[in-house]
Design an enzyme around this catalytic site. Structure first.
Site, PDB file in Angstrom:
ATOM      1  N   TYR A  56       0.850  -1.190   0.000  1.00 34.43           N
ATOM      2  CA  TYR A  56       0.000   0.000   0.000  1.00 34.43           C
ATOM      3  C   TYR A  56       0.889   1.244   0.000  1.00 34.43           C
ATOM      4  O   TYR A  56       1.470   1.609   1.015  1.00 34.43           O
ATOM      5  CB  TYR A  56      -0.929   0.012   1.200  1.00 34.43           C
ATOM      6  CG  TYR A  56      -1.975  -1.073   1.219  1.00 34.43           C
ATOM      7  CD1 TYR A  56      -2.232  -1.853   0.096  1.00 34.43           C
ATOM      8  CD2 TYR A  56      -2.724  -1.330   2.364  1.00 34.43           C
ATOM      9  CE1 TYR A  56      -3.195  -2.851   0.118  1.00 34.43           C
ATOM     10  CE2 TYR A  56      -3.681  -2.321   2.393  1.00 34.43           C
ATOM     11  CZ  TYR A  56      -3.918  -3.083   1.268  1.00 34.43           C
ATOM     12  OH  TYR A  56      -4.872  -4.077   1.299  1.00 34.43           O
ATOM     13  N   PRO A 206     -16.157  -2.743   1.301  1.00 34.00           N
ATOM     14  CA  PRO A 206     -17.535  -3.036   1.712  1.00 34.00           C
ATOM     15  C   PRO A 206     -18.570  -2.046   1.198  1.00 34.00           C
ATOM     16  O   PRO A 206     -19.772  -2.318   1.288  1.00 34.00           O
ATOM     17  CB  PRO A 206     -17.457  -2.993   3.244  1.00 34.00           C
ATOM     18  CG  PRO A 206     -16.355  -2.026   3.537  1.00 34.00           C
ATOM     19  CD  PRO A 206     -15.341  -2.282   2.453  1.00 34.00           C
TER      20      PRO A 206
END
Length: 332
Positions: A56, A206
């Site tokens: 990341y 999500p």
């Protein structure tokens, strides 16, 4: 804040975790100050689970977290930290996956240094190395537990059948997979298998990479993002179709008195007591919207109303491009 177990024998964590990919420029420009403001709110709200990875921002996400710990003594004790490794490049610059013990340990050592900690709580194989059996990969991860560098192990984007083979070698605390109202394939085996085996089901993306929020990314914004630009769901005509369909979800959320992102989180929390969503954001205000999903337990009637506006299979386009599909295990 609701609590959930990070694996059968793992620690209790907040039902809502945080995905720290957003501490990099993955979804747009951000700063360390922005990330630290989000972490301040996480502590205030009782969010205890932090998920990051070595890739990341090529270590930037871990560095942001490590710098926060330096500035805030005691903050490390608040958080249960997960990080990941295995994604790397070959001599020609092509992406590959390395589940060897030497690679895993070397990358974890670098992560520990960036985070400024001696041990993480959970270490994932970010992707399976197809040249190695899941049993061998699990054994390699387990030796990092024996070395005291991680307290537990997990896998990202593996099949239920692979998970069953892995737990026969060593306890697996969590399996991470994309899971939301727009990506429902984990309902075809992974949600059930993780529940049966006492493994946490950690749901990334999500809110459908913004489709399930009140402010989805514009088509112009998508063109500036390397990951989403080739993504089938964010290309026309799929993009416009998905916006039109999720407009109904936004209207329903407003009718129910919730931000759309909060409703998407609340839906996931009803899918199983072992499901832990890990949304990411660069914005404190958006984080507050996500947190509302932990404050409301949806009824069966609520779930049916959501299903009516976004039935299984509503999304136009695949969740990944052909290149992005290299690595995740397909099982149905």
């Amino acid at each position: 804040m609701q609590k959930r177990k990070l694996g059968r024998n793992g620690p209790e964590v907040s039902a809502l975790g945080f995905g720290a990919m957003s501490f990099t420029d993955f979804y747009g420009p951000t700063t360390e100050k922005d990330g630290h403001a989000v972490l301040d709110l996480a502590i205030e709200a009782g969010v205890t689970h932090l998920d990051t990875a070595n890739v990341y921002g090529m270590g930037r996400s871990e560095q942001v977290i490590g710098n926060y710990f330096k500035k805030n003594p005691g903050a490390r004790d608040h958080f249960v930290i997960a990080t990941k490794a295995t994604i790397t490049r070959d001599a020609e610059g092509k992406r590959r996956f390395d589940n060897s013990q030497a690679h895993l340990e070397a990358e974890l050592d670098k992560s520990l240094q960036r985070l400024g900690v001696d041990c993480v709580d959970l270490f994932y194989a970010h992707r399976r190395d197809p040249s190695m059996s899941i049993e061998e990969a699990t054994g390699n991860l387990s030796r990092l537990v024996e070395a005291g560098k991680t307290r537990a192990i997990g896998f990202s984007e593996i099949a239920p059948s692979s998970l069953r083979r892995a737990v026969a070698v060593h306890p697996v605390a969590a399996v991470q997979s994309e899971y939301s109202l727009s990506t429902r394939f984990p309902d075809l085996g992974l949600v059930q298998t993780t529940a049966e085996l006492g493994v946490a089901m950690v749901a990334f993306s999500p809110v459908g990479r913004s489709f399930l929020t009140d402010t989805p990314l514009s088509l112009d914004a998508v063109q500036s993002l390397d990951f989403l630009r080739p993504n089938p769901r964010f290309n026309e005509p799929n993009y416009s179709a998905n916006i039109a369909l999720t407009d109904r979800f936004r209207a329903l959320a407003a009718e129910m008195g919730m931000p759309a992102a909060g409703l998407a989180i609340a839906w996931l929390l009803r899918r199983g007591d072992h499901v832990i969503p890990i949304p990411g954001t660069r914005s404190v205000e958006h984080f507050k919207e996500l947190l509302t999903g932990t404050e409301r337990v949806l009824s069966d009637e609520d779930m049916a109303r959501i299903e009516a506006v976004l039935p299984v299979g509503w999304a136009h386009g695949d969740r990944y491009s052909d290149e992005q599909w290299v690595g995740p295990e397909r099982y149905c």
